[in-house]
Design a protein around this motif. Structure first.
Motif, short mmCIF file in Angstrom:
data_model
loop_
_atom_site.label_atom_id
_atom_site.label_comp_id
_atom_site.label_asym_id
_atom_site.label_seq_id
_atom_site.Cartn_x
_atom_site.Cartn_y
_atom_site.Cartn_z
N ALA A 1 -50.63 21.85 -20.59
CA ALA A 1 -50.92 21.69 -22.10
C ALA A 1 -49.58 22.47 -22.85
CB ALA A 1 -52.07 22.48 -22.36
N VAL A 2 -49.32 21.92 -23.93
CA VAL A 2 -48.30 22.49 -24.59
C VAL A 2 -49.15 23.83 -25.34
CG1 VAL A 2 -46.77 20.41 -25.03
CG2 VAL A 2 -48.72 21.10 -26.78
N GLN A 3 -48.01 24.87 -25.68
CA GLN A 3 -48.55 25.97 -26.34
C GLN A 3 -49.36 25.97 -27.44
OE1 GLN A 3 -47.12 27.55 -29.59
NE2 GLN A 3 -48.54 29.28 -29.18
N ASP A 4 -49.18 24.77 -28.42
CA ASP A 4 -50.18 24.73 -29.46
C ASP A 4 -51.24 23.54 -29.34
OD1 ASP A 4 -48.06 22.92 -29.58
OD2 ASP A 4 -48.10 22.83 -31.73
N ALA A 5 -51.55 23.33 -28.14
CA ALA A 5 -52.57 22.39 -27.81
C ALA A 5 -53.95 22.74 -28.25
CB ALA A 5 -52.77 22.00 -26.11
N ASN A 6 -54.94 21.75 -28.35
CA ASN A 6 -56.30 22.29 -28.64
C ASN A 6 -56.88 23.06 -27.62
OD1 ASN A 6 -59.33 21.23 -27.94
ND2 ASN A 6 -59.13 20.98 -30.22
N PHE A 7 -57.72 23.91 -27.99
CA PHE A 7 -58.12 24.87 -27.14
C PHE A 7 -58.76 24.34 -25.91
CE2 PHE A 7 -61.75 23.74 -29.56
CZ PHE A 7 -62.90 24.25 -28.53
N ALA A 8 -59.38 23.22 -26.05
CA ALA A 8 -60.37 22.68 -24.83
C ALA A 8 -59.20 22.01 -24.01
CB ALA A 8 -61.18 21.63 -25.46
N VAL A 9 -58.25 21.46 -24.41
CA VAL A 9 -57.13 20.89 -23.48
C VAL A 9 -56.51 22.00 -22.81
CG1 VAL A 9 -54.94 19.56 -23.51
CG2 VAL A 9 -56.65 18.99 -24.90
N LYS A 10 -56.32 23.29 -23.22
CA LYS A 10 -55.77 24.39 -22.73
C LYS A 10 -56.67 24.92 -21.56
CE LYS A 10 -52.88 26.57 -26.25
NZ LYS A 10 -52.81 27.70 -26.89
N GLN A 11 -57.90 24.89 -21.64
CA GLN A 11 -58.96 25.24 -20.91
C GLN A 11 -58.92 24.39 -19.47
OE1 GLN A 11 -63.06 24.99 -22.77
NE2 GLN A 11 -63.98 26.06 -21.16
N TYR A 12 -58.51 23.17 -19.71
CA TYR A 12 -58.49 22.22 -18.48
C TYR A 12 -57.42 22.25 -17.87
CZ TYR A 12 -63.46 20.90 -19.33
OH TYR A 12 -64.91 20.92 -19.44
N ALA A 13 -56.09 22.69 -18.32
CA ALA A 13 -54.97 22.65 -17.99
C ALA A 13 -54.57 23.62 -16.91
CB ALA A 13 -53.77 22.82 -19.08
N ASP A 14 -53.79 23.17 -15.95
CA ASP A 14 -53.30 24.14 -14.72
C ASP A 14 -52.44 24.83 -15.49
OD1 ASP A 14 -54.65 22.60 -12.58
OD2 ASP A 14 -53.14 21.23 -12.81
N TRP A 15 -51.55 24.60 -16.39
CA TRP A 15 -50.30 25.37 -16.95
C TRP A 15 -50.19 25.15 -18.33
CZ3 TRP A 15 -44.93 24.53 -17.71
CH2 TRP A 15 -43.99 25.64 -17.89
N CYS A 16 -49.79 26.39 -19.18
CA CYS A 16 -49.43 25.97 -20.43
C CYS A 16 -48.05 26.50 -20.84
CB CYS A 16 -50.58 27.04 -21.32
SG CYS A 16 -51.94 26.24 -21.47
N THR A 17 -47.32 25.67 -21.54
CA THR A 17 -46.21 26.09 -22.00
C THR A 17 -45.78 27.18 -22.88
OG1 THR A 17 -45.94 24.50 -23.86
CG2 THR A 17 -45.31 23.68 -21.43
N GLN A 18 -44.77 27.76 -23.05
CA GLN A 18 -44.82 28.97 -23.97
C GLN A 18 -44.17 28.58 -25.34
OE1 GLN A 18 -42.17 31.89 -22.05
NE2 GLN A 18 -43.91 32.79 -21.07
N THR A 19 -43.75 27.21 -25.19
CA THR A 19 -43.08 26.50 -26.29
C THR A 19 -44.05 25.54 -27.06
OG1 THR A 19 -40.95 26.60 -25.15
CG2 THR A 19 -41.16 25.27 -26.95
N PRO A 20 -44.24 25.38 -28.32
CA PRO A 20 -45.07 24.41 -28.87
C PRO A 20 -44.59 22.94 -28.75
CG PRO A 20 -44.45 25.99 -30.58
CD PRO A 20 -43.51 26.44 -29.31
N GLY A 21 -45.46 21.97 -28.74
CA GLY A 21 -45.16 20.44 -28.69
C GLY A 21 -43.89 20.22 -29.73
N GLY A 22 -43.25 19.49 -29.13
CA GLY A 22 -42.13 18.91 -30.27
C GLY A 22 -41.01 19.81 -30.53
N LEU A 23 -41.03 21.03 -29.91
CA LEU A 23 -39.99 21.98 -30.07
C LEU A 23 -39.26 22.64 -28.93
CD1 LEU A 23 -41.78 24.01 -32.86
CD2 LEU A 23 -39.97 22.46 -32.98
N GLY A 24 -39.33 21.66 -27.72
CA GLY A 24 -38.80 22.13 -26.36
C GLY A 24 -39.77 22.41 -25.43
N ALA A 25 -41.17 21.90 -25.75
CA ALA A 25 -42.07 22.16 -24.47
C ALA A 25 -41.89 21.37 -23.37
CB ALA A 25 -43.43 21.81 -25.24
N VAL A 26 -41.33 20.08 -23.49
CA VAL A 26 -41.25 19.17 -22.36
C VAL A 26 -39.86 19.56 -21.71
CG1 VAL A 26 -40.36 16.81 -21.92
CG2 VAL A 26 -42.37 17.12 -23.63
#
Length: 179
Positions: free
Chosen positions: A131-156
């Motif tokens: 999940a990207v850093q600014d993902a929906n809270f439920a998505v983060k809950q099911y992710a193995d790992w979360c990026t430190q960077t928000p989507g569209g700003l270098g998370a990929v």
């Protein structure tokens, strides 16, 4: 990077042969821009694109599955050399299985980066869900790992670098730029 990622996540990343990306909120910051004629514009980050190119050079395939359809996505993915582009798929599972079949890859060898609820069905089936850093809270809950960077700003790019490091290929890529 490796000291910020658990060994469990690095182990999952070592087996990744396919990285599947969402678009809005992952490759972009999720905002949609329209001009007065209804033409849609999206903003992509150059570092994400470069990370995708580098990851593909190491042998990991990249695919895109998006719930929305946009000409700018088609153009950007063509520029990056990504052929596996599935747009307008709100039910992303059919596209997911089609890609796996095309590439003869098992779900446990795929990774997916998402940000919203539409991504959960794939995230729950892959070997590595991100999940990207600014993902929906439920998505983060099911992710193995979360990026430190928000989507569209270098998370990929962060995900691409982590996979290359886990697979022991980042130093080889880095050497190309140090010679």
């Amino acid at each position: 990077m490796q000291n910020m990622v658990s060994e469990k996540i690095l182990k999952k990343a070592r087996s990744v042969k396919l990285l599947i990306l969402d678009v809005d909120g992952v490759l972009t910051d999720g905002r949609l821009f329209f001009d007065d004629q209804g033409v849609e514009y999206k903003c992509f980050h150059a570092r994400d694109g470069h990370g995708i190119k580098l990851l593909r050079q190491t042998g990991v395939e990249v695919a895109v599955i998006s719930g929305r359809k946009s000409n700018s996505v088609a153009i950007r993915m063509k520029n990056l050399g990504i052929d596996l582009v599935y747009q307008g798929h709100e039910d992303k599972i059919a596209a997911f299985y089609e890609i796996l079949e095309k590439l003869s890859i098992a779900p446990e060898h795929a990774a997916h980066v998402g940000d919203d609820l539409l991504d959960l069905p794939i995230m729950r089936r892959v070997g590595l869900s991100v999940a990207v850093q600014d993902a929906n809270f439920a998505v983060k809950q099911y992710a193995d790992w979360c990026t430190q960077t928000p989507g569209g700003l270098g998370a990929v790019r962060e995900v691409c670098d982590m996979i290359m490091q886990a697979q022991g290929r980042f130093d080889q890529v880095l050497k190309l730029f140090l010679s």
